[in-house]
Design a protein around this motif. Structure first.
Motif, short mmCIF file in Angstrom:
data_model
loop_
_atom_site.label_atom_id
_atom_site.label_comp_id
_atom_site.label_asym_id
_atom_site.label_seq_id
_atom_site.Cartn_x
_atom_site.Cartn_y
_atom_site.Cartn_z
N SER A 305 0.83 -1.20 0.00
CA SER A 305 0.00 0.00 0.00
C SER A 305 0.87 1.25 0.00
O SER A 305 0.59 2.22 -0.73
CB SER A 305 -0.93 0.01 1.22
OG SER A 305 -1.89 -1.02 1.13
N TYR A 306 1.93 1.24 0.80
CA TYR A 306 2.82 2.40 0.84
C TYR A 306 3.68 2.49 -0.42
O TYR A 306 4.07 3.58 -0.85
CB TYR A 306 3.69 2.36 2.09
CG TYR A 306 2.95 2.88 3.30
CD1 TYR A 306 2.69 4.24 3.43
CD2 TYR A 306 2.50 2.03 4.29
CE1 TYR A 306 1.98 4.73 4.51
CE2 TYR A 306 1.79 2.51 5.38
CZ TYR A 306 1.54 3.86 5.49
OH TYR A 306 0.83 4.35 6.56
N ALA A 391 -4.04 -5.85 -8.94
CA ALA A 391 -5.26 -6.61 -9.27
C ALA A 391 -6.21 -6.63 -8.08
O ALA A 391 -7.43 -6.55 -8.25
CB ALA A 391 -4.88 -8.04 -9.67
N ALA A 392 -5.66 -6.74 -6.87
CA ALA A 392 -6.50 -6.73 -5.66
C ALA A 392 -7.07 -5.34 -5.40
O ALA A 392 -8.25 -5.19 -5.04
CB ALA A 392 -5.67 -7.19 -4.46
N LEU A 393 -6.25 -4.33 -5.62
CA LEU A 393 -6.67 -2.95 -5.37
C LEU A 393 -7.86 -2.56 -6.24
O LEU A 393 -8.79 -1.88 -5.78
CB LEU A 393 -5.49 -2.00 -5.63
CG LEU A 393 -5.74 -0.50 -5.46
CD1 LEU A 393 -6.22 -0.19 -4.04
CD2 LEU A 393 -4.47 0.29 -5.80
N THR A 394 -7.86 -3.01 -7.47
CA THR A 394 -8.93 -2.62 -8.39
C THR A 394 -10.29 -3.16 -7.96
O THR A 394 -11.33 -2.62 -8.35
CB THR A 394 -8.60 -3.10 -9.82
OG1 THR A 394 -9.42 -2.39 -10.75
CG2 THR A 394 -8.87 -4.59 -10.00
N GLN A 395 -10.31 -4.20 -7.13
CA GLN A 395 -11.59 -4.74 -6.64
C GLN A 395 -12.33 -3.71 -5.80
O GLN A 395 -13.57 -3.72 -5.73
CB GLN A 395 -11.35 -6.01 -5.81
CG GLN A 395 -10.50 -7.07 -6.48
CD GLN A 395 -11.06 -7.52 -7.81
OE1 GLN A 395 -12.26 -7.76 -7.97
NE2 GLN A 395 -10.18 -7.62 -8.81
N VAL A 426 -6.42 -8.69 -0.99
CA VAL A 426 -7.82 -8.25 -0.92
C VAL A 426 -8.27 -8.18 0.53
O VAL A 426 -8.89 -7.20 0.96
CB VAL A 426 -8.73 -9.21 -1.72
CG1 VAL A 426 -10.20 -8.87 -1.47
CG2 VAL A 426 -8.44 -9.11 -3.21
N ALA A 427 -7.95 -9.23 1.30
CA ALA A 427 -8.33 -9.23 2.71
C ALA A 427 -7.66 -8.08 3.45
O ALA A 427 -8.29 -7.40 4.28
CB ALA A 427 -7.94 -10.56 3.35
N GLY A 428 -6.40 -7.82 3.16
CA GLY A 428 -5.67 -6.73 3.83
C GLY A 428 -6.23 -5.36 3.50
O GLY A 428 -6.29 -4.48 4.37
N LEU A 429 -6.64 -5.17 2.25
CA LEU A 429 -7.17 -3.86 1.84
C LEU A 429 -8.55 -3.57 2.39
O LEU A 429 -9.05 -2.44 2.27
CB LEU A 429 -7.19 -3.79 0.30
CG LEU A 429 -5.82 -3.62 -0.36
CD1 LEU A 429 -5.91 -3.85 -1.86
CD2 LEU A 429 -5.25 -2.24 -0.07
N SER A 430 -9.19 -4.57 2.99
CA SER A 430 -10.50 -4.32 3.60
C SER A 430 -10.39 -3.56 4.91
O SER A 430 -11.39 -3.12 5.48
CB SER A 430 -11.23 -5.66 3.85
OG SER A 430 -10.58 -6.42 4.87
N ASN A 431 -9.16 -3.38 5.41
CA ASN A 431 -8.93 -2.61 6.63
C ASN A 431 -8.81 -1.13 6.28
O ASN A 431 -7.90 -0.74 5.54
CB ASN A 431 -7.65 -3.09 7.33
CG ASN A 431 -7.44 -2.45 8.69
OD1 ASN A 431 -7.68 -1.26 8.88
ND2 ASN A 431 -6.99 -3.23 9.64
N PRO A 432 -9.68 -0.28 6.79
CA PRO A 432 -9.65 1.15 6.46
C PRO A 432 -8.32 1.82 6.78
O PRO A 432 -7.89 2.73 6.07
CB PRO A 432 -10.78 1.73 7.33
CG PRO A 432 -11.70 0.58 7.55
CD PRO A 432 -10.82 -0.63 7.66
N TYR A 483 -5.46 -14.67 5.64
CA TYR A 483 -6.37 -13.58 5.30
C TYR A 483 -6.70 -12.77 6.56
O TYR A 483 -6.73 -11.54 6.54
CB TYR A 483 -7.68 -14.10 4.70
CG TYR A 483 -7.54 -15.02 3.50
CD1 TYR A 483 -6.39 -15.01 2.72
CD2 TYR A 483 -8.57 -15.88 3.15
CE1 TYR A 483 -6.27 -15.85 1.62
CE2 TYR A 483 -8.46 -16.72 2.05
CZ TYR A 483 -7.31 -16.71 1.30
OH TYR A 483 -7.20 -17.55 0.22
N LEU A 484 -6.97 -13.49 7.65
CA LEU A 484 -7.28 -12.82 8.92
C LEU A 484 -6.12 -11.95 9.37
O LEU A 484 -6.31 -10.81 9.82
CB LEU A 484 -7.57 -13.86 10.00
CG LEU A 484 -8.98 -14.46 10.08
CD1 LEU A 484 -9.08 -15.37 11.28
CD2 LEU A 484 -10.04 -13.36 10.16
N PHE A 485 -4.92 -12.48 9.25
CA PHE A 485 -3.74 -11.72 9.68
C PHE A 485 -3.57 -10.46 8.86
O PHE A 485 -3.33 -9.37 9.39
CB PHE A 485 -2.49 -12.59 9.58
CG PHE A 485 -1.23 -11.87 9.98
CD1 PHE A 485 -0.89 -11.73 11.31
CD2 PHE A 485 -0.40 -11.31 9.02
CE1 PHE A 485 0.27 -11.05 11.69
CE2 PHE A 485 0.76 -10.63 9.38
CZ PHE A 485 1.08 -10.50 10.72
#
Length: 688
Positions: A305-306, A391-395, A426-432, A483-485
């Motif tokens: 992300s950074y 690819a995950a970010l575009t979701q 994808v799971a990680g990007l669900s965290n605001p 995914y949880l982590f």
């Protein structure tokens, strides 16, 4: 005035890689990054013990490393996962040869990439192939061929070659059409490569081949004399990379310190490509005073992300709508992951309404490719994981949030593991908190998408927890725990793990990263009663990651892992924990010796919960058993069952055990099979 950027040469930035003189045939059913991490730490431990058979790049054609008696020439194969440095190693070899540092036995070195060779669609001769890439040789090649022993041919990236080279076809050498024995004979490129490696063409020349491990099986029948694998950076080589990357050595030291203290990032840093990403993403946190040190990336998703944030910060204002452009880049990236495609053409850009620009160059690298007599431009992401992250970010940027479930289901049902890192992203990007920096330039992520991702992760974790019966199911469970982590969502973790009583990963290799994830899970689960890590190839670093939460379970099975005395010491710390709940502990066959028994015995004396202990198949000897016996005499000791099979106990060591048996009021069963001692009273010998 625009700041002038310093240009670095290869020799300035190149950090030495570790090569080992071995080869491992691996046809994977999972993401190569994940699989490679499973045994890298084991190799690191061997290196520390001086047991790793290393080979330098200048030794690839030495007789001492040869596994063939062929006198007609040498062929070396070097394997390595994506981003490990194969192509850079080839460039460094050519540079060192050209500057007279290595391989002076070779008068000429011809280097080719299979990616370039893919564009040759017609039959061609070796002479034409060389002149195609090295036109300045002109008519002098006849002189070059005269001494083939002075020639080295390098072919980089066999895994990228679109044609199959069949070395197992015994009839091939009897068919003139398939055998290339003359430098001016026109044939398929695959036949030229085959004939050079098999010493049919220019006998006496040497060939160096690089490839990913997944296609090594194609070379089983090839005339390869030296096999090697690039491990990447081992030990201090990781630190050397950051020292060379940053001009400011204080920044280099701070970045490496953060990486080393974070087990996720440190485990990634064996790979030069990941070191590059780490340096680009982490560098600003240690050079810009305004950055919040608490926001320094700790998960892989936060790191990437950074990485993207810095690109957007530097180039995002150069384009009117970066969200729209990145959405289309991500759609192309996703299709590429789905089709195992990493190279994109102008046609691909047109299909996704993308145009080359400075902004786009932050995500895609332009490469020149040969196509017949002309050159064309193709595009690739700097690394596969960057493609997977985009690819995950575009979701989360898609204007139709409902599509996310289709994408997740499609990815999850792909059995070869190519989407595993994508799903973690994808799971990680669900965290605001993780997405906050990106939203500064891309606008808010769709709330509906975030909710659906969280619901999907919750559903998958709950399903896998209750259906982890076979090996594949257990692997899927571990993946969902990743995914949880990555999500770093405490509420989500507790909602999915709130009633879990047992976690079993018996005989499944666990990396230090896996152990970090499991430690995170155990820490959030207050109902856990059983942990089964039998024969999971856990070593000291793995048990170090698991250590903080081990005291919470009632039954702990750690046998069959090479913990050693240092690892058992960490388990002993769990036994000393005032909140320890461990009742059954299996430490059979973990490499425990009499030296480590002292710390364990001390912990046993302090513990008030343990009722069963298995120490079988360890080198305790009489002295180690004596230490354990002393702990068992403590009136507070609650141990009822004790296993001491194959621990090196002799007749002289039975005295302390006899004394223990007469004073201990709780011990009811004792197993002593396969020890060189006279049987004790049957009253105290268990038959199992």
């Amino acid at each position: 005035m625009k700041e002038k950027k310093k240009v670095f040469q290869l020799v300035d930035r190149y950090a030495e890689l570790t090569l080992i003189s071995t080869v491992r045939d691996r046809r994977l059913v999972e993401h190569e990054l994940l699989a490679r991490g499973r045994d890298h730490e084991e190799c690191r431990e061997k290196d520390l013990r001086g047991e790793l058979e290393k080979i330098r790049t200048d030794q690839l054609f030495e007789v001492s490393f040869s596994r063939s008696k062929s006198k007609s020439g040498s062929s070396a194969a070097v394997a390595g996962v994506p981003g490990i440095g194969k192509t850079t190693m080839v460039q460094k070899i050519v540079y060192d040869w050209a500057t007279g540092k290595i391989y002076q036995q070779f008068q000429f070195v011809f280097s080719f990439r299979f990616r370039d060779l893919n564009t040759i669609t017609c039959r061609i001769s070796l002479k034409e192939l060389i002149l195609h890439q090295y036109p300045y040789f002109g008519n002098s090649l006849r002189e070059v061929w005269k001494n083939s022993k002075r020639l080295l041919f390098i072919f980089d990236g066999l895994d990228e070659f679109k044609h199959r080279i069949d070395f197992s076809n015994s009839q091939r050498d009897t068919r003139p059409r398939l055998t290339c024995t003359d430098t001016e004979f026109r044939c398929e490129v695959s036949d030229i490569v085959y004939s050079l490696i098999q010493h049919k063409l220019l006998p006496g020349c040497s060939v160096l081949l690089t490839t990913r491990p997944t296609v090594l099986h194609l070379l089983k029948k090839a005339e390869i004399t030296v096999w090697a694998e690039i491990l990447g950076f081992v030990g201090e080589e990781r630190k050397e990379y950051f020292i060379r990357h940053f001009e400011d050595q204080m920044v280099a030291a701070d970045v490496f310190k953060h990486v080393k203290e974070n087990e996720i990032l440190y485990t990634m840093s064996y790979n030069p490509s990941y070191c590059w990403i780490l340096a680009l993403a982490l560098g600003p946190f240690f050079t810009e005073r305004v950055r919040d040190p608490h926001q320094i990336p700790k998960t892989i998703t936060q790191l990437y992300s950074y990485y993207i944030y810095n690109i957007l910060k530097n180039h995002g204002r150069e384009i009117e709508n970066p969200r729209d452009v990145l959405l289309r880049v991500g759609q192309m990236a996703f299709r590429g992951v789905f089709e195992k495609k990493i190279v994109f053409t102008d046609g691909d850009l047109i299909n996704y309404i993308l145009h080359p620009s400075q902004f786009l160059s932050g995500f895609l690298m332009e490469l020149l490719e040969r196509e017949d007599s002309a050159r064309c431009v193709v595009y690739t992401f700097p690394h596969l994981t960057i493609q997977e992250f985009v690819a995950a970010l575009t979701q989360f940027l898609n204007i139709y949030p409902g599509n996310i479930l289709k994408s997740l289901t499609e990815a999850h049902n792909t059995i070869d593991g190519r989407f595993e890192i994508f799903l973690r992203f994808v799971a990680g990007l669900s965290n605001p908190m993780t997405a906050r920096g990106l939203e500064e330039f891309l606008g808010p992520f769709h709330h509906q998408t975030i909710c659906r991702v969280i619901e999907w992760v919750e559903e998958k974790v709950k399903y896998q927890i209750h259906n982890a019966a076979g090996e594949d199911d257990t692997r899927n469970l571990l993946n969902t725990l990743h995914y949880l982590f990555e999500s770093q969502n405490r509420e989500l973790a507790q909602a999915t793990l709130g009633s879990v009583e047992k976690l079993s990963f018996c005989e499944m290799p666990l990396t230090p990263i896996d152990c970090t994830v499991l430690s995170h899970v155990i820490g959030l689960c207050d109902t856990i009663k059983q942990l089964d890590f039998w024969n999971c190839r856990i070593q000291f670093e793995g048990i170090e990651r698991l250590g903080p939460g081990l005291h919470k379970c009632q039954e702990l099975r750690l046998g069959g892992n090479i913990l050693g005395d240092s690892g058992v010491k960490l388990v002993s710390a769990a036994l000393r924990n005032p909140k320890c709940e461990i009742q059954k502990l299996r430490l059979n066959d973990v490499g425990l010796t009499d030296t480590g028994a002292e710390d364990l015995a001390s912990a046993l004396s302090a513990n008030r919960t343990l009722t069963e202990l298995n120490l079988s198949v360890n080198k305790l000897g009489d002295s180690g058993v004596k230490l354990v016996s002393v702990a068992l005499r403590n009136p507070e000791c609650k141990i009822k069952k004790l296993w001491l099979w194959k621990v090196g106990l002799t007749d002289s060591g039975t005295e302390d055990l006899v004394s223990t048996l007469t004073t201990n009021q709780s011990l009811t069963e004792l197993a002593l099979r396969s020890n060189s001692r006279t049987d004790l009273s049957p009253l105290f010998i268990s038959s199992y």
